[in-house]
Scaffold this active site. Structure first.
Site, short mmCIF file in Angstrom:
data_model
loop_
_atom_site.label_atom_id
_atom_site.label_comp_id
_atom_site.label_asym_id
_atom_site.label_seq_id
_atom_site.Cartn_x
_atom_site.Cartn_y
_atom_site.Cartn_z
N ARG B 258 -36.53 -96.86 -47.00
CA ARG B 258 -37.77 -97.39 -47.56
C ARG B 258 -37.57 -97.51 -49.06
O ARG B 258 -37.27 -96.54 -49.72
CB ARG B 258 -38.97 -96.52 -47.17
CG ARG B 258 -39.17 -95.28 -47.98
CD ARG B 258 -40.47 -94.56 -47.73
NE ARG B 258 -40.29 -93.12 -47.59
CZ ARG B 258 -40.09 -92.29 -48.61
NH1 ARG B 258 -40.06 -92.73 -49.84
NH2 ARG B 258 -39.93 -91.00 -48.38
N HIS B 262 -43.17 -92.78 -50.31
CA HIS B 262 -43.61 -92.38 -48.97
C HIS B 262 -44.97 -93.03 -48.66
O HIS B 262 -45.15 -93.66 -47.63
CB HIS B 262 -43.70 -90.87 -48.90
CG HIS B 262 -44.50 -90.34 -47.76
ND1 HIS B 262 -44.14 -90.54 -46.45
CD2 HIS B 262 -45.66 -89.64 -47.73
CE1 HIS B 262 -45.05 -89.99 -45.66
NE2 HIS B 262 -45.98 -89.44 -46.41
N TYR B 272 -36.73 -87.26 -56.04
CA TYR B 272 -35.80 -86.80 -54.99
C TYR B 272 -34.73 -87.82 -54.61
O TYR B 272 -33.90 -87.54 -53.78
CB TYR B 272 -36.58 -86.35 -53.74
CG TYR B 272 -37.57 -87.38 -53.20
CD1 TYR B 272 -37.13 -88.39 -52.34
CD2 TYR B 272 -38.91 -87.34 -53.54
CE1 TYR B 272 -38.02 -89.33 -51.84
CE2 TYR B 272 -39.81 -88.27 -53.04
CZ TYR B 272 -39.37 -89.27 -52.20
OH TYR B 272 -40.24 -90.19 -51.70
#
Lengths: 325, 359
Positions: B258, B262, B272
């Site tokens: 992606r 999120h 991250y």
């Protein structure tokens, strides 16, 4: 004294206990590298290392089992359930396993676990993230259920929860995370679990409540004051076990009470409080004890939260009903 | 060789189109007409535009909850395209494109984002469920739907989607196991986009692939290049045939990414993920790859692409307008949806809220 938001106070409490006790470990989904989806564990992994503050696979049941296992091997686990709406995935660990450890082993084993989790409504999360499920865990014997409403209480209660040798569900109302700051001592301190706090003194009617509704109740008390009604606001802080002494002392003083919860009305914490008052202070009552609660439906989708959640006006109205009874 | 090494060797990534749009696996090429190939591209372009508009609407506060999909178009749309209209889709929260192309009107997808029950009022004849929020809950239910279809003698499958994170949930293993035990007509798609919010797949499991988890359940498993729409289509098509022949369920792992966060609710992927990893994956982009392939066959042009983009923009505008017109939700609506027949507490509360709402 430092000014902190509730979430900062929560992080500070974990930092304090990670420093104090090498057996304290903090874990859950996204709590390590990412510092938690709400940033409650921000900076803790870099400060204490991945050994003590770590990410778990996405599996609440696994997290619960891990906490129980670590508890049995000498650790003091602080596990996070990312949103309390996900608790059903780990319900067995919480209400059946951790809660029964002492009894099943005849006192040989125990579960010194803290289960931290954001809960509550009003922040427009997706479905099943927001909910008020404290009644479900409060009904489970063997678990303490703590719900702070201020940054000061949040730190002192979380330190107590981590030090407690029994499982404590520690619920953090999402709406309170960053909505205001309060004074929080930088040094360590504890607040006894099971002790309520009178957040506002009054003489005409007791408003007994907890969590975000403490703030709605304080606002309601201000409105009532304008109409000459002096309301006392009792913040339960722990919904299981209840602080009977503080509740009864307040009701005996005012003679009138309402119980306010954000959760649905059916079979909740509020009902237990009403029952305790009836058991212990019926002769002090000038009016029936009424409840303010959400309707008995599932927690609504985001766009319907505003009309569904109880607000200070509901509290004012109910307090007046009791006052004018 | 250890047992686990022997198992892992069986799960090499299935691919048809390379990153530069070349066919490397001619024998696996699905039988698709030129129009069907163009339709696949149309859907991917459409969804990319929709994703961009949704992100921008979210930032303006006009959409609500949104989980970006850019990067996953091949995995999502290639798999849905292999289905029959009567097949069932049990989506996760990100899998909105599949259910829209399966028949859910776009404005209802927007209502879902906004947290309006109208988003879940699936029209008759559209076999999709509401997007699942609880990770893994759709997986056990998909096993159930797959068993139901089989028992009813239907020539249809249930397909369900989750991510790499979902493959960590207990429900994932239970769903696979039930489907295997009952020989259910179910296809499980794990869109491995490498991160469960922030936690990399390497930290979620010791297994090298998610596909190999099929082995323990005794069902078929395959790992597919999830940026290759033809490979995804082909894998699902085969899994579907297998299920309908009575040969059991299949677990399909699609390797994808992606590009965005999120969800739009405060996630920051720079905490991250590295830029290097991001650019490694954008090089595999499903649209670029398939466009190159189609252009080579003379099946796609800038003009065609622009037409799709304009169509998508018009549709989104109209759908938002329709979503805006949905009535405001009331507590009395909610009470009405609780039971077929209201118990006394809700009857009482219904009156209470009727009075409140009429004020």
């Amino acid at each position: 004294m430092a000014q902190m938001t509730m979430i900062q106070a929560i992080t500070d409490a974990m930092r304090t206990e990670l420093k104090n006790n090498e057996n304290v470990v903090v874990f859950g989904e996204d709590v390590g590298q990412n510092g938690g989806v709400f940033r409650a564990t921000e900076g803790l992994q870099s400060e204490f290392g991945e050994d003590r503050v770590f990410d778990t696979p996405l599996a609440e049941s696994g997290i619960g089992g891990l906490a129980i296992g670590l508890g049995l091997t000498g650790f003091r686990p602080v596990m996070e359930i990312q949103f309390f709406g996900f608790v059903f995935e780990v319900m067995d660990s919480v209400v059946a396993q951790a809660a029964r450890m002492r009894y099943r082993s005849g006192g040989v084993y125990h579960s010194p676990i803290t289960i931290r989790s954001p809960f509550g409504g009003g922040v427009k999360t997706p479905e099943l993230h927001a909910d008020n499920l404290e009644g479900l865990v409060a009904q489970a014997p063997g678990i303490k259920v703590v719900i702070p409403s201020t940054p000061y209480d949040a730190k002192g209660l979380l330190i107590s929860a981590i030090r407690d040798n029994d499982p404590v569900v520690y619920l953090e109302h999402m709406k309170l995370y960053r909505s205001f700051r309060g004074e929080v001592p930088e040094e360590e301190y504890t607040i006894e679990i099971g002790k309520a706090d009178v957040k506002r003194e009054g003489k005409d009617v007791s408003i007994i409540t907890y969590g975000a509704m403490v703030h709605s109740s304080l606002k309601a008390a201000e409105e009532l004051e304008k109409e000459g009604i002096s309301a006392e606001v009792v913040d339960l802080r722990t919904v299981s076990p209840l602080d009977i002494d503080t509740i009864i002392a307040s009701v005996e003083k005012t003679g009138r009470a309402i119980v306010v919860q954000e959760a649905q009305k059916q079979a909740g914490v509020g009902a237990t409080v009403v029952a305790e008052i009836n058991d212990r202070a019926i002769l002090s009552l000038e009016a029936p004890v009424l409840r303010v609660a959400a309707p008995d439906t599932v927690f609504p989708f985001a766009a319907a939260e505003d009309v569904w959640l109880p607000d200070y006006k509901d509290i004012v109205e109910k307090a007046k009903t009791v006052y004018n009874f | 060789m250890s047992l686990i090494e022997q198992v892992e060797k069986q799960f090499e990534t299935f691919q048809i189109l390379t990153e530069d749009g070349k066919v490397v696996n001619e024998s696996a090429m699905p039988e698709l007409s030129d129009e069907e190939l163009q339709e696949l591209m149309t859907r991917m372009v459409y969804t990319r535009i929709w994703d961009q508009r949704a992100i921008s609407l979210n930032r303006q506060g006009r959409l609500g909850f949104y989980a970006p999909v850019a990067g996953q178009e091949a995995s999502m749309l290639g798999s849905q395209y292999a289905l029959d209209k009567e097949d069932w889709i049990l989506p996760g929260y990100r899998d909105i494109p599949q259910i829209v192309f399966h028949g859910l009107p776009l404005y209802q997808a927007f209502l879902y984002s906004r947290g309006h029950f109208g988003g879940g009022q699936i029209p008759e004849g559209v076999n999709v469920l509401m997007p699942q929020i609880i990770i893994g809950a759709q997986i056990v239910q998909a096993a159930g739907v797959g068993v139901g279809l089989k028992k009813k003698g239907k020539k249809n499958v249930a397909i369900t989607y989750t991510g790499d994170g979902g493959a960590s949930q207990g429900d994932f293993y239970e769903g696979l196991n039930f489907a295997g035990a009952y020989n259910a007509q179910t296809i499980f798609v794990v869109q491995n986009n490498r991160f469960a919010i922030s936690v990399p797949v390497e930290k979620q499991s010791a297994a090298k692939t998610i596909a190999q988890k099929a082995v323990a359940a005794g069902i078929e498993g395959i790992q597919v290049d999830g940026m290759d729409v033809l490979a995804v289509y082909s894998a699902v098509k085969q899994a579907r045939e297998r299920a309908l022949n009575g040969d059991g369920p299949t677990l399909i792992e699609t390797l994808t990414y992606r590009y965005g966060p999120h969800t739009m609710a405060g996630d920051d992927p720079t905490r991250y993920r590295t830029e290097d990893l991001d650019s490694e994956w954008t090089k595999k982009d499903p649209l670029v790859r398939f466009r190159t392939f189609l252009e080579g066959k003379g099946l796609w042009s800038e003009e065609q692409e622009n037409k799709v983009i304009d169509q998508a923009k018009d549709d989104i505008k109209a759908a938002i307008k329709k979503a805006d017109a949905a009535p405001k939700q009331k507590v009395t609506d909610l009470i009405g949806f609780m039971f077929e027949e209201l118990p006394h507490n809700l009857k009482e509360q219904l009156e209470e809220y009727k009075a409140k709402e009429s004020k």
